[in-house]
Enzyme design. Structure first.
Site, mmCIF file in Angstrom:
data_model
loop_
_atom_site.group_PDB
_atom_site.id
_atom_site.type_symbol
_atom_site.label_atom_id
_atom_site.label_comp_id
_atom_site.label_asym_id
_atom_site.label_seq_id
_atom_site.Cartn_x
_atom_site.Cartn_y
_atom_site.Cartn_z
ATOM 1 N N ASP A 30 0.852 -1.182 0.000
ATOM 2 C CA ASP A 30 0.000 0.000 0.000
ATOM 3 C C ASP A 30 0.890 1.235 0.000
ATOM 4 O OD1 ASP A 30 -3.267 0.280 1.017
ATOM 5 O OD2 ASP A 30 -2.038 2.083 0.907
ATOM 6 N N THR A 122 -13.579 -1.998 -9.134
ATOM 7 C CA THR A 122 -14.659 -1.871 -10.122
ATOM 8 C C THR A 122 -14.209 -0.933 -11.246
ATOM 9 O OG1 THR A 122 -16.209 -2.067 -8.284
ATOM 10 C CG2 THR A 122 -17.104 -1.303 -10.381
ATOM 11 N N ASN A 215 -25.397 -4.856 -9.478
ATOM 12 C CA ASN A 215 -25.727 -3.843 -8.465
ATOM 13 C C ASN A 215 -26.889 -2.956 -8.914
ATOM 14 O OD1 ASN A 215 -23.971 -4.811 -6.625
ATOM 15 N ND2 ASN A 215 -22.405 -3.237 -6.884
ATOM 16 N N GLY A 265 -27.332 3.376 0.142
ATOM 17 C CA GLY A 265 -26.168 4.273 0.194
ATOM 18 C C GLY A 265 -24.898 3.460 0.042
ATOM 19 N N CYS A 268 -20.808 1.595 -3.166
ATOM 20 C CA CYS A 268 -21.010 0.855 -4.428
ATOM 21 C C CYS A 268 -22.352 1.107 -5.106
ATOM 22 C CB CYS A 268 -20.867 -0.643 -4.178
ATOM 23 S SG CYS A 268 -19.168 -1.131 -3.992
ATOM 24 N N LYS A 326 -24.859 1.365 6.525
ATOM 25 C CA LYS A 326 -25.488 0.108 6.904
ATOM 26 C C LYS A 326 -24.896 -0.338 8.235
ATOM 27 C CE LYS A 326 -24.233 -3.747 4.851
ATOM 28 N NZ LYS A 326 -23.549 -4.391 5.977
HETATM 29 N N1 LIG Z 1 -15.894 -0.860 -0.238
HETATM 30 C C1 LIG Z 1 -16.807 -1.618 -0.824
HETATM 31 O O1 LIG Z 1 -17.869 -1.909 -0.270
HETATM 32 C C2 LIG Z 1 -16.561 -2.166 -2.201
HETATM 33 C C3 LIG Z 1 -17.365 -3.226 -2.665
HETATM 34 C C4 LIG Z 1 -17.141 -3.721 -3.953
HETATM 35 C C5 LIG Z 1 -16.158 -3.154 -4.746
HETATM 36 N N2 LIG Z 1 -15.385 -2.123 -4.263
HETATM 37 C C6 LIG Z 1 -14.346 -1.575 -5.114
HETATM 38 O O2 LIG Z 1 -13.092 -1.904 -4.559
HETATM 39 C C7 LIG Z 1 -12.144 -0.874 -4.855
HETATM 40 C C8 LIG Z 1 -11.419 -0.471 -3.589
HETATM 41 O O3 LIG Z 1 -12.377 -0.172 -2.609
HETATM 42 P P1 LIG Z 1 -12.015 -0.080 -1.065
HETATM 43 O O4 LIG Z 1 -13.334 0.241 -0.402
HETATM 44 O O5 LIG Z 1 -11.239 -1.234 -0.567
HETATM 45 O O6 LIG Z 1 -11.094 1.240 -1.054
HETATM 46 P P2 LIG Z 1 -10.251 1.856 0.138
HETATM 47 O O7 LIG Z 1 -10.148 3.299 -0.152
HETATM 48 O O8 LIG Z 1 -10.803 1.422 1.460
HETATM 49 O O9 LIG Z 1 -8.819 1.172 0.000
HETATM 50 C C9 LIG Z 1 -7.963 1.396 -1.070
HETATM 51 C C10 LIG Z 1 -6.519 1.243 -0.606
HETATM 52 O O10 LIG Z 1 -5.688 1.371 -1.751
HETATM 53 C C11 LIG Z 1 -4.540 2.122 -1.384
HETATM 54 N N3 LIG Z 1 -3.943 2.688 -2.568
HETATM 55 C C12 LIG Z 1 -4.359 3.731 -3.309
HETATM 56 N N4 LIG Z 1 -3.540 3.930 -4.350
HETATM 57 C C13 LIG Z 1 -2.580 2.992 -4.275
HETATM 58 C C14 LIG Z 1 -1.442 2.682 -5.070
HETATM 59 N N5 LIG Z 1 -1.171 3.381 -6.165
HETATM 60 N N6 LIG Z 1 -0.673 1.669 -4.698
HETATM 61 C C15 LIG Z 1 -0.968 0.941 -3.598
HETATM 62 N N7 LIG Z 1 -2.020 1.188 -2.796
HETATM 63 C C16 LIG Z 1 -2.823 2.196 -3.144
HETATM 64 C C17 LIG Z 1 -5.066 3.154 -0.400
HETATM 65 O O11 LIG Z 1 -4.032 3.674 0.407
HETATM 66 C C18 LIG Z 1 -6.079 2.317 0.388
HETATM 67 O O12 LIG Z 1 -5.504 1.706 1.501
HETATM 68 C C19 LIG Z 1 -12.925 0.218 -5.564
HETATM 69 O O13 LIG Z 1 -12.811 0.069 -6.960
HETATM 70 C C20 LIG Z 1 -14.344 -0.070 -5.157
HETATM 71 O O14 LIG Z 1 -15.260 0.390 -6.110
HETATM 72 C C21 LIG Z 1 -15.562 -1.633 -3.003
#
Ligand SMILES: NC(=O)c1ccc[n+]([C@@H]2O[C@H](COP(=O)([O-])OP(=O)(O)OC[C@H]3O[C@@H](n4cnc5c(N)ncnc54)[C@H](O)[C@@H]3O)[C@@H](O)[C@H]2O)c1
Length: 448
Positions: A30, A122, A215, A265, A268, A326
Protein backbone atom coordinates in the site's frame (compact mmCIF):
# COMPACT_ATOMS: atom_id res chain seq x y z
CA UNK A 1 1.12 -20.17 -4.54
CA UNK A 2 2.28 -16.90 -2.96
CA UNK A 3 0.07 -13.87 -3.44
CA UNK A 4 0.66 -10.12 -3.27
CA UNK A 5 -2.33 -7.85 -2.57
CA UNK A 6 -2.11 -4.20 -3.66
CA UNK A 7 -4.37 -1.90 -1.59
CA UNK A 8 -4.90 -2.68 2.08
CA UNK A 9 -8.15 -0.75 2.57
CA UNK A 10 -11.69 -1.80 3.34
CA UNK A 11 -11.60 -4.78 0.97
CA UNK A 12 -7.86 -5.38 0.56
CA UNK A 13 -7.02 -6.08 4.18
CA UNK A 14 -9.88 -8.60 4.60
CA UNK A 15 -8.70 -10.29 1.35
CA UNK A 16 -5.20 -10.60 2.86
CA UNK A 17 -6.65 -12.14 6.03
CA UNK A 18 -8.91 -14.61 4.19
CA UNK A 19 -6.14 -15.80 1.82
CA UNK A 20 -3.79 -16.32 4.79
CA UNK A 21 -6.54 -18.18 6.66
CA UNK A 22 -6.81 -20.53 3.68
CA UNK A 23 -3.07 -21.29 3.81
CA UNK A 24 -1.56 -18.84 1.31
CA UNK A 25 1.51 -16.72 2.05
CA UNK A 26 0.40 -13.15 1.46
CA UNK A 27 2.30 -9.87 1.07
CA UNK A 28 0.30 -6.66 1.22
CA UNK A 29 1.37 -3.48 -0.57
CA UNK A 30 0.00 0.00 0.00
CA UNK A 31 1.14 3.57 -0.58
CA UNK A 32 -0.17 4.36 2.91
CA UNK A 33 2.73 3.52 5.28
CA UNK A 34 0.37 3.44 8.28
CA UNK A 35 -1.61 0.55 6.76
CA UNK A 36 1.62 -1.29 5.88
CA UNK A 37 2.90 -0.91 9.41
CA UNK A 38 -0.42 -2.02 10.88
CA UNK A 39 -0.52 -5.18 8.77
CA UNK A 40 3.09 -5.94 9.73
CA UNK A 41 2.10 -5.53 13.38
CA UNK A 42 -1.01 -7.67 12.77
CA UNK A 43 -3.37 -4.82 13.60
CA UNK A 44 -6.49 -4.38 11.47
CA UNK A 45 -6.13 -1.15 9.42
CA UNK A 46 -9.93 -0.89 9.00
CA UNK A 47 -12.90 -1.86 11.15
CA UNK A 48 -14.50 -5.03 9.85
CA UNK A 49 -16.02 -7.96 11.79
CA UNK A 50 -13.58 -10.95 12.22
CA UNK A 51 -10.69 -9.10 10.55
CA UNK A 52 -8.60 -8.61 13.69
CA UNK A 53 -9.09 -12.22 14.76
CA UNK A 54 -7.97 -13.59 11.37
CA UNK A 55 -4.94 -11.27 11.19
CA UNK A 56 -3.83 -12.42 14.65
CA UNK A 57 -4.51 -16.09 14.07
CA UNK A 58 -2.69 -16.29 10.72
CA UNK A 59 0.07 -13.74 11.29
CA UNK A 60 2.79 -16.22 10.34
CA UNK A 61 1.62 -16.07 6.70
CA UNK A 62 1.02 -12.30 6.51
CA UNK A 63 3.43 -9.44 5.85
CA UNK A 64 3.28 -6.04 4.15
CA UNK A 65 5.74 -3.90 2.27
CA UNK A 66 6.23 -0.76 0.23
CA UNK A 67 8.91 -2.53 -1.80
CA UNK A 68 7.01 -3.37 -4.99
CA UNK A 69 9.88 -5.16 -6.71
CA UNK A 70 10.44 -7.56 -3.82
CA UNK A 71 6.76 -8.21 -3.13
CA UNK A 72 5.90 -8.86 -6.77
CA UNK A 73 8.95 -10.88 -7.75
CA UNK A 74 8.57 -13.12 -4.70
CA UNK A 75 4.92 -13.93 -5.42
CA UNK A 76 3.10 -15.79 -8.21
CA UNK A 77 -0.02 -13.69 -8.38
CA UNK A 78 -0.84 -10.02 -7.62
CA UNK A 79 -4.35 -8.82 -6.88
CA UNK A 80 -5.25 -5.13 -7.07
CA UNK A 81 -7.93 -3.51 -4.93
CA UNK A 82 -7.31 0.23 -5.06
CA UNK A 83 -9.90 3.01 -5.45
CA UNK A 84 -11.61 3.78 -8.77
CA UNK A 85 -13.40 6.99 -7.77
CA UNK A 86 -16.33 8.23 -9.84
CA UNK A 87 -15.69 11.23 -12.08
CA UNK A 88 -18.19 14.09 -12.45
CA UNK A 89 -19.75 12.26 -15.40
CA UNK A 90 -20.39 9.18 -13.21
CA UNK A 91 -17.75 7.00 -14.90
CA UNK A 92 -15.12 5.27 -12.71
CA UNK A 93 -11.63 6.72 -13.04
CA UNK A 94 -8.74 4.34 -13.64
CA UNK A 95 -5.89 6.58 -12.41
CA UNK A 96 -4.98 4.51 -9.33
CA UNK A 97 -5.27 1.19 -11.15
CA UNK A 98 -3.09 2.47 -13.99
CA UNK A 99 -0.35 3.73 -11.67
CA UNK A 100 -0.43 0.32 -9.95
CA UNK A 101 -0.01 -1.35 -13.38
CA UNK A 102 3.12 0.77 -13.91
CA UNK A 103 4.57 -0.43 -10.60
CA UNK A 104 3.64 -4.08 -11.17
CA UNK A 105 4.93 -3.90 -14.75
CA UNK A 106 8.29 -2.46 -13.70
CA UNK A 107 8.69 -5.26 -11.15
CA UNK A 108 7.60 -7.92 -13.65
CA UNK A 109 10.17 -6.68 -16.16
CA UNK A 110 12.77 -8.15 -13.80
CA UNK A 111 10.90 -11.36 -13.03
CA UNK A 112 11.15 -14.55 -15.05
CA UNK A 113 8.26 -16.99 -15.35
CA UNK A 114 4.50 -16.79 -15.26
CA UNK A 115 2.67 -14.15 -13.18
CA UNK A 116 -1.06 -13.54 -12.84
CA UNK A 117 -2.41 -10.02 -12.27
CA UNK A 118 -5.99 -9.78 -10.97
CA UNK A 119 -7.95 -6.51 -10.87
CA UNK A 120 -10.65 -6.49 -8.17
CA UNK A 121 -11.41 -2.74 -8.34
CA UNK A 122 -14.66 -1.87 -10.12
CA UNK A 123 -13.88 -0.55 -13.62
CA UNK A 124 -15.87 0.81 -16.58
CA UNK A 125 -16.44 -1.63 -19.46
CA UNK A 126 -13.44 -1.48 -21.78
CA UNK A 127 -10.91 -0.58 -19.07
CA UNK A 128 -9.20 -3.86 -18.22
CA UNK A 129 -8.95 -5.06 -21.82
CA UNK A 130 -7.94 -1.53 -22.90
CA UNK A 131 -5.83 0.94 -20.90
CA UNK A 132 -5.15 -1.39 -17.94
CA UNK A 133 -3.74 -4.12 -20.16
CA UNK A 134 -1.75 -1.60 -22.24
CA UNK A 135 -0.10 -0.03 -19.18
CA UNK A 136 0.82 -3.44 -17.76
CA UNK A 137 2.32 -4.54 -21.07
CA UNK A 138 4.16 -1.27 -21.62
CA UNK A 139 5.69 -1.14 -18.14
CA UNK A 140 6.64 -4.83 -18.07
CA UNK A 141 7.80 -5.09 -21.68
CA UNK A 142 5.80 -8.35 -21.74
CA UNK A 143 2.62 -9.34 -23.58
CA UNK A 144 -0.47 -10.57 -21.76
CA UNK A 145 -0.75 -14.21 -22.83
CA UNK A 146 1.12 -17.45 -22.12
CA UNK A 147 3.53 -16.01 -19.53
CA UNK A 148 1.52 -13.07 -18.16
CA UNK A 149 -2.13 -13.56 -17.16
CA UNK A 150 -4.69 -10.81 -16.51
CA UNK A 151 -8.09 -11.25 -14.85
CA UNK A 152 -10.90 -8.92 -13.79
CA UNK A 153 -12.54 -10.23 -10.65
CA UNK A 154 -14.79 -7.57 -9.06
CA UNK A 155 -16.18 -7.86 -5.55
CA UNK A 156 -19.86 -7.76 -4.63
CA UNK A 157 -19.33 -7.80 -0.89
CA UNK A 158 -20.96 -5.36 1.51
CA UNK A 159 -18.96 -3.61 4.20
CA UNK A 160 -19.62 -4.98 7.68
CA UNK A 161 -19.90 -8.43 6.10
CA UNK A 162 -16.72 -8.57 4.02
CA UNK A 163 -15.09 -11.69 5.50
CA UNK A 164 -18.34 -13.65 5.38
CA UNK A 165 -18.95 -12.34 1.86
CA UNK A 166 -15.48 -13.43 0.69
CA UNK A 167 -15.96 -16.92 2.10
CA UNK A 168 -19.60 -17.35 1.01
CA UNK A 169 -20.19 -15.36 -2.18
CA UNK A 170 -23.42 -15.76 -4.17
CA UNK A 171 -21.25 -16.17 -7.23
CA UNK A 172 -17.76 -15.34 -8.43
CA UNK A 173 -17.26 -13.28 -11.56
CA UNK A 174 -14.09 -13.73 -13.60
CA UNK A 175 -13.14 -11.81 -16.73
CA UNK A 176 -10.03 -13.44 -18.22
CA UNK A 177 -7.34 -12.72 -20.77
CA UNK A 178 -7.12 -16.43 -21.63
CA UNK A 179 -8.02 -19.89 -20.33
CA UNK A 180 -4.80 -20.37 -18.35
CA UNK A 181 -5.32 -17.14 -16.34
CA UNK A 182 -8.99 -18.00 -15.66
CA UNK A 183 -8.13 -21.59 -14.67
CA UNK A 184 -5.60 -20.40 -12.07
CA UNK A 185 -8.05 -17.93 -10.51
CA UNK A 186 -10.87 -20.48 -10.60
CA UNK A 187 -8.57 -23.00 -8.88
CA UNK A 188 -7.81 -20.48 -6.13
CA UNK A 189 -11.53 -19.87 -5.53
CA UNK A 190 -12.28 -23.59 -5.42
CA UNK A 191 -9.78 -23.78 -2.54
CA UNK A 192 -10.90 -20.60 -0.75
CA UNK A 193 -14.69 -20.89 -1.17
CA UNK A 194 -15.02 -24.63 -1.77
CA UNK A 195 -15.30 -27.03 -4.71
CA UNK A 196 -18.92 -26.03 -5.39
CA UNK A 197 -18.16 -22.30 -5.78
CA UNK A 198 -20.51 -20.77 -8.38
CA UNK A 199 -18.14 -19.24 -10.94
CA UNK A 200 -19.03 -17.30 -14.10
CA UNK A 201 -16.13 -16.87 -16.55
CA UNK A 202 -16.12 -14.56 -19.54
CA UNK A 203 -14.19 -11.87 -21.37
CA UNK A 204 -13.25 -8.57 -19.68
CA UNK A 205 -15.98 -6.38 -21.10
CA UNK A 206 -18.79 -8.81 -20.26
CA UNK A 207 -17.47 -9.11 -16.70
CA UNK A 208 -17.22 -5.33 -16.32
CA UNK A 209 -20.80 -4.93 -17.54
CA UNK A 210 -22.01 -7.80 -15.34
CA UNK A 211 -20.54 -6.20 -12.19
CA UNK A 212 -22.45 -2.94 -12.52
CA UNK A 213 -25.55 -4.71 -13.87
CA UNK A 214 -25.86 -6.88 -10.75
CA UNK A 215 -25.73 -3.84 -8.46
CA UNK A 216 -28.06 -1.84 -10.69
CA UNK A 217 -30.62 -4.66 -10.71
CA UNK A 218 -30.48 -4.80 -6.90
CA UNK A 219 -30.87 -1.02 -6.54
CA UNK A 220 -33.78 -1.16 -9.00
CA UNK A 221 -35.49 -3.62 -6.63
CA UNK A 222 -34.83 -1.34 -3.65
CA UNK A 223 -36.19 1.70 -5.47
CA UNK A 224 -39.22 -0.30 -6.59
CA UNK A 225 -39.89 -1.26 -2.96
CA UNK A 226 -39.47 2.37 -1.88
CA UNK A 227 -41.82 3.57 -4.64
CA UNK A 228 -44.41 1.16 -3.27
CA UNK A 229 -43.66 2.60 0.17
CA UNK A 230 -44.31 6.14 -1.10
CA UNK A 231 -47.69 5.03 -2.44
CA UNK A 232 -48.54 3.26 0.82
CA UNK A 233 -47.63 6.37 2.87
CA UNK A 234 -50.77 8.00 1.42
CA UNK A 235 -53.10 5.25 0.15
CA UNK A 236 -55.83 4.72 2.72
CA UNK A 237 -55.57 1.33 4.40
CA UNK A 238 -52.31 0.41 2.68
CA UNK A 239 -49.30 -1.20 4.34
CA UNK A 240 -46.21 -1.69 2.19
CA UNK A 241 -44.86 -4.58 4.26
CA UNK A 242 -47.93 -6.67 3.46
CA UNK A 243 -47.67 -5.87 -0.25
CA UNK A 244 -43.89 -6.37 -0.50
CA UNK A 245 -44.06 -9.64 1.42
CA UNK A 246 -46.68 -10.97 -0.99
CA UNK A 247 -44.82 -9.80 -4.10
CA UNK A 248 -41.63 -11.45 -2.84
CA UNK A 249 -43.36 -14.83 -2.62
CA UNK A 250 -43.49 -14.92 -6.41
CA UNK A 251 -40.39 -16.91 -7.34
CA UNK A 252 -39.89 -14.74 -10.43
CA UNK A 253 -39.32 -11.81 -8.07
CA UNK A 254 -38.05 -13.11 -4.69
CA UNK A 255 -37.86 -11.37 -1.32
CA UNK A 256 -34.18 -10.39 -1.24
CA UNK A 257 -33.70 -6.61 -1.33
CA UNK A 258 -37.44 -6.10 -1.88
CA UNK A 259 -37.41 -4.37 1.47
CA UNK A 260 -39.18 -1.03 1.61
CA UNK A 261 -37.38 1.30 4.03
CA UNK A 262 -34.90 4.12 3.40
CA UNK A 263 -32.81 4.65 0.26
CA UNK A 264 -29.59 2.76 -0.46
CA UNK A 265 -26.17 4.27 0.19
CA UNK A 266 -22.53 3.26 0.56
CA UNK A 267 -19.52 3.14 -1.72
CA UNK A 268 -21.01 0.86 -4.43
CA UNK A 269 -24.78 0.88 -5.05
CA UNK A 270 -25.25 4.59 -5.83
CA UNK A 271 -22.20 4.95 -8.05
CA UNK A 272 -22.57 1.59 -9.83
CA UNK A 273 -26.15 2.55 -10.77
CA UNK A 274 -25.00 5.91 -12.11
CA UNK A 275 -22.09 4.27 -13.98
CA UNK A 276 -24.57 1.85 -15.62
CA UNK A 277 -26.47 4.86 -16.98
CA UNK A 278 -23.18 6.36 -18.14
CA UNK A 279 -22.20 3.20 -20.03
CA UNK A 280 -25.50 3.30 -21.90
CA UNK A 281 -24.96 6.97 -22.71
CA UNK A 282 -21.43 6.32 -23.99
CA UNK A 283 -22.71 3.81 -26.53
CA UNK A 284 -25.55 6.08 -27.65
CA UNK A 285 -28.31 4.52 -25.55
CA UNK A 286 -30.38 5.59 -22.54
CA UNK A 287 -30.64 3.45 -19.39
CA UNK A 288 -34.01 4.83 -18.23
CA UNK A 289 -34.37 2.24 -15.49
CA UNK A 290 -31.00 3.09 -13.90
CA UNK A 291 -31.70 6.83 -14.12
CA UNK A 292 -35.13 6.42 -12.49
CA UNK A 293 -33.71 4.11 -9.82
CA UNK A 294 -31.23 6.83 -8.86
CA UNK A 295 -33.95 9.52 -8.98
CA UNK A 296 -36.25 7.53 -6.66
CA UNK A 297 -33.34 6.96 -4.29
CA UNK A 298 -32.43 10.64 -4.16
CA UNK A 299 -35.91 11.66 -3.04
CA UNK A 300 -36.10 9.27 -0.06
CA UNK A 301 -34.51 11.80 2.31
CA UNK A 302 -37.05 14.50 1.31
CA UNK A 303 -39.83 11.95 1.79
CA UNK A 304 -38.65 11.30 5.36
CA UNK A 305 -38.11 15.01 6.05
CA UNK A 306 -41.67 15.78 4.92
CA UNK A 307 -43.13 12.99 7.08
CA UNK A 308 -41.24 14.26 10.14
CA UNK A 309 -42.56 17.78 9.37
CA UNK A 310 -46.14 16.47 9.26
CA UNK A 311 -45.81 15.07 12.79
CA UNK A 312 -43.96 17.67 14.75
CA UNK A 313 -43.46 21.42 14.20
CA UNK A 314 -40.14 22.79 12.92
CA UNK A 315 -38.07 24.05 15.83
CA UNK A 316 -38.60 20.74 17.68
CA UNK A 317 -35.71 18.35 18.20
CA UNK A 318 -35.44 15.36 15.87
CA UNK A 319 -33.16 12.40 16.54
CA UNK A 320 -31.45 10.49 13.75
CA UNK A 321 -30.52 6.98 14.86
CA UNK A 322 -27.95 5.44 12.53
CA UNK A 323 -25.42 7.40 10.49
CA UNK A 324 -23.38 4.63 8.86
CA UNK A 325 -24.77 3.57 5.49
CA UNK A 326 -25.49 0.11 6.90
CA UNK A 327 -24.93 -1.72 10.21
CA UNK A 328 -21.52 -3.04 11.35
CA UNK A 329 -19.42 -0.46 9.54
CA UNK A 330 -18.28 3.08 10.35
CA UNK A 331 -18.54 4.06 6.65
CA UNK A 332 -20.84 7.05 6.00
CA UNK A 333 -20.40 7.41 2.23
CA UNK A 334 -23.79 8.29 0.67
CA UNK A 335 -25.40 7.59 4.06
CA UNK A 336 -29.14 8.29 4.30
CA UNK A 337 -28.74 9.08 8.01
CA UNK A 338 -26.19 11.82 7.35
CA UNK A 339 -28.33 13.27 4.54
CA UNK A 340 -31.44 13.18 6.73
CA UNK A 341 -29.69 14.95 9.62
CA UNK A 342 -28.60 17.75 7.25
CA UNK A 343 -32.03 17.95 5.63
CA UNK A 344 -33.88 18.17 8.98
CA UNK A 345 -31.50 20.90 10.10
CA UNK A 346 -32.10 22.78 6.84
CA UNK A 347 -35.87 22.87 7.40
CA UNK A 348 -35.53 24.17 10.94
CA UNK A 349 -35.24 21.23 13.32
CA UNK A 350 -32.62 20.88 16.02
CA UNK A 351 -30.94 17.55 15.37
CA UNK A 352 -29.43 15.03 17.76
CA UNK A 353 -27.91 11.85 16.39
CA UNK A 354 -26.28 8.58 17.32
CA UNK A 355 -24.38 5.76 15.67
CA UNK A 356 -22.58 2.85 17.39
CA UNK A 357 -19.53 3.05 15.08
CA UNK A 358 -19.72 6.09 12.80
CA UNK A 359 -19.81 9.02 15.23
CA UNK A 360 -16.18 10.01 14.43
CA UNK A 361 -16.56 10.41 10.66
CA UNK A 362 -20.14 11.69 11.12
CA UNK A 363 -19.00 14.50 13.44
CA UNK A 364 -16.55 15.67 10.76
CA UNK A 365 -19.17 15.95 8.01
CA UNK A 366 -22.11 17.12 10.14
CA UNK A 367 -20.29 19.81 12.11
CA UNK A 368 -22.88 22.03 13.81
CA UNK A 369 -25.79 20.45 11.93
CA UNK A 370 -26.28 17.77 14.61
CA UNK A 371 -25.29 17.08 18.18
CA UNK A 372 -23.91 13.55 18.52
CA UNK A 373 -24.84 11.63 21.67
CA UNK A 374 -22.88 8.68 23.09
CA UNK A 375 -25.87 6.33 23.40
CA UNK A 376 -29.20 5.79 21.68
CA UNK A 377 -30.92 6.15 25.03
CA UNK A 378 -29.43 9.58 25.67
CA UNK A 379 -30.29 10.63 22.11
CA UNK A 380 -33.93 9.74 22.66
CA UNK A 381 -34.02 11.66 25.93
CA UNK A 382 -33.38 14.90 23.97
CA UNK A 383 -35.75 14.17 21.09
CA UNK A 384 -39.38 15.06 20.33
CA UNK A 385 -39.29 12.66 17.40
CA UNK A 386 -36.75 9.99 16.39
CA UNK A 387 -36.07 8.27 13.07
CA UNK A 388 -34.32 4.89 13.02
CA UNK A 389 -32.46 5.11 9.72
CA UNK A 390 -29.85 2.33 9.98
CA UNK A 391 -31.09 -1.04 11.29
CA UNK A 392 -28.39 -1.58 13.91
CA UNK A 393 -29.37 -4.49 16.14
CA UNK A 394 -29.08 -2.32 19.23
CA UNK A 395 -31.93 -0.13 17.99
CA UNK A 396 -34.19 -3.19 18.08
CA UNK A 397 -33.59 -3.11 21.84
CA UNK A 398 -35.04 0.37 22.35
CA UNK A 399 -37.46 -0.11 25.23
CA UNK A 400 -40.46 1.95 26.40
CA UNK A 401 -38.68 2.90 29.64
CA UNK A 402 -35.95 4.66 27.59
CA UNK A 403 -38.46 7.40 26.89
CA UNK A 404 -39.77 7.64 30.42
CA UNK A 405 -39.61 11.45 30.48
CA UNK A 406 -42.43 11.49 27.92
CA UNK A 407 -40.64 13.84 25.57
CA UNK A 408 -40.28 11.55 22.56
CA UNK A 409 -43.73 11.43 20.99
CA UNK A 410 -42.95 9.52 17.78
CA UNK A 411 -40.37 7.03 16.59
CA UNK A 412 -40.34 6.51 12.83
CA UNK A 413 -39.16 2.93 12.71
CA UNK A 414 -38.02 2.68 9.07
CA UNK A 415 -36.96 -0.98 9.31
CA UNK A 416 -39.83 -2.12 11.59
CA UNK A 417 -37.55 -3.35 14.37
CA UNK A 418 -39.79 -2.34 17.28
CA UNK A 419 -43.09 -3.77 18.49
CA UNK A 420 -45.54 -0.84 18.46
CA UNK A 421 -47.95 -2.35 21.00
CA UNK A 422 -45.30 -2.53 23.73
CA UNK A 423 -44.82 1.25 23.58
CA UNK A 424 -48.54 1.77 24.20
CA UNK A 425 -49.31 5.46 24.72
CA UNK A 426 -45.83 6.43 25.82
CA UNK A 427 -44.73 6.98 22.27
CA UNK A 428 -46.25 6.25 18.86
CA UNK A 429 -44.27 3.96 16.62
CA UNK A 430 -44.75 5.09 13.02
CA UNK A 431 -44.00 2.84 10.08
CA UNK A 432 -42.89 4.17 6.73
CA UNK A 433 -45.26 2.98 4.02
CA UNK A 434 -48.10 2.43 6.51
CA UNK A 435 -50.77 5.04 5.82
CA UNK A 436 -52.65 4.50 9.07
CA UNK A 437 -49.73 5.19 11.44
CA UNK A 438 -48.50 8.15 9.40
CA UNK A 439 -51.97 9.70 9.11
CA UNK A 440 -52.69 9.20 12.84
CA UNK A 441 -49.44 10.90 13.80
CA UNK A 442 -50.05 13.81 11.42
CA UNK A 443 -53.62 14.19 12.73
CA UNK A 444 -52.29 14.72 16.24
CA UNK A 445 -50.24 17.71 15.13
CA UNK A 446 -53.19 19.18 13.22
CA UNK A 447 -55.42 18.90 16.31
CA UNK A 448 -52.96 20.80 18.53
N1 LIG B 1 -15.89 -0.86 -0.24
C1 LIG B 1 -16.81 -1.62 -0.82
O1 LIG B 1 -17.87 -1.91 -0.27
C2 LIG B 1 -16.56 -2.17 -2.20
C3 LIG B 1 -17.37 -3.23 -2.66
C4 LIG B 1 -17.14 -3.72 -3.95
C5 LIG B 1 -16.16 -3.15 -4.75
N2 LIG B 1 -15.39 -2.12 -4.26
C6 LIG B 1 -14.35 -1.58 -5.11
O2 LIG B 1 -13.09 -1.90 -4.56
C7 LIG B 1 -12.14 -0.87 -4.86
C8 LIG B 1 -11.42 -0.47 -3.59
O3 LIG B 1 -12.38 -0.17 -2.61
P1 LIG B 1 -12.02 -0.08 -1.06
O4 LIG B 1 -13.33 0.24 -0.40
O5 LIG B 1 -11.24 -1.23 -0.57
O6 LIG B 1 -11.09 1.24 -1.05
P2 LIG B 1 -10.25 1.86 0.14
O7 LIG B 1 -10.15 3.30 -0.15
O8 LIG B 1 -10.80 1.42 1.46
O9 LIG B 1 -8.82 1.17 0.00
C9 LIG B 1 -7.96 1.40 -1.07
C10 LIG B 1 -6.52 1.24 -0.61
O10 LIG B 1 -5.69 1.37 -1.75
C11 LIG B 1 -4.54 2.12 -1.38
N3 LIG B 1 -3.94 2.69 -2.57
C12 LIG B 1 -4.36 3.73 -3.31
N4 LIG B 1 -3.54 3.93 -4.35
C13 LIG B 1 -2.58 2.99 -4.28
C14 LIG B 1 -1.44 2.68 -5.07
N5 LIG B 1 -1.17 3.38 -6.17
N6 LIG B 1 -0.67 1.67 -4.70
C15 LIG B 1 -0.97 0.94 -3.60
N7 LIG B 1 -2.02 1.19 -2.80
C16 LIG B 1 -2.82 2.20 -3.14
C17 LIG B 1 -5.07 3.15 -0.40
O11 LIG B 1 -4.03 3.67 0.41
C18 LIG B 1 -6.08 2.32 0.39
O12 LIG B 1 -5.50 1.71 1.50
C19 LIG B 1 -12.92 0.22 -5.56
O13 LIG B 1 -12.81 0.07 -6.96
C20 LIG B 1 -14.34 -0.07 -5.16
O14 LIG B 1 -15.26 0.39 -6.11
C21 LIG B 1 -15.56 -1.63 -3.00
Amino acid sequence: MKISVVGLGKLGSPIVAVLAAKGYDVVGIDTNPVFVEKINNHIAPVEEPQLQELLTEHKARISASTDWAKAITETDMTTVIVPTPSGVDGAFRNDYVLSVMDEIGRALAKKAGYHLVVVHSTTMPGSVGGPVRQRLERASGRKVGPDLGLCYNPEFIALGDVINGLLHPDFILIGESDKKAGDILEGLYRKVVGPHANIARMNFVNAELTKISVNTYVTMKISFANTLGEICDRLEGADVSVVADAIGRDTRIGKKYLKPAVGYGGPCFPRDTIAFGRVAHLVGGIADLALSTDKVNRRQVSRLTEIVGEMIPAGSTAAVLGLSYKPNTPVIEESQGIMLAKSLKDVGFSVVAHDPMASGPARTVLGDAARLCPTARETLAHADIAVIVTPWLEYAEIAPDWIANGRTRFIIDCWRQLTPASFADRCKIVHLGHQETIAAAAKRLAAE
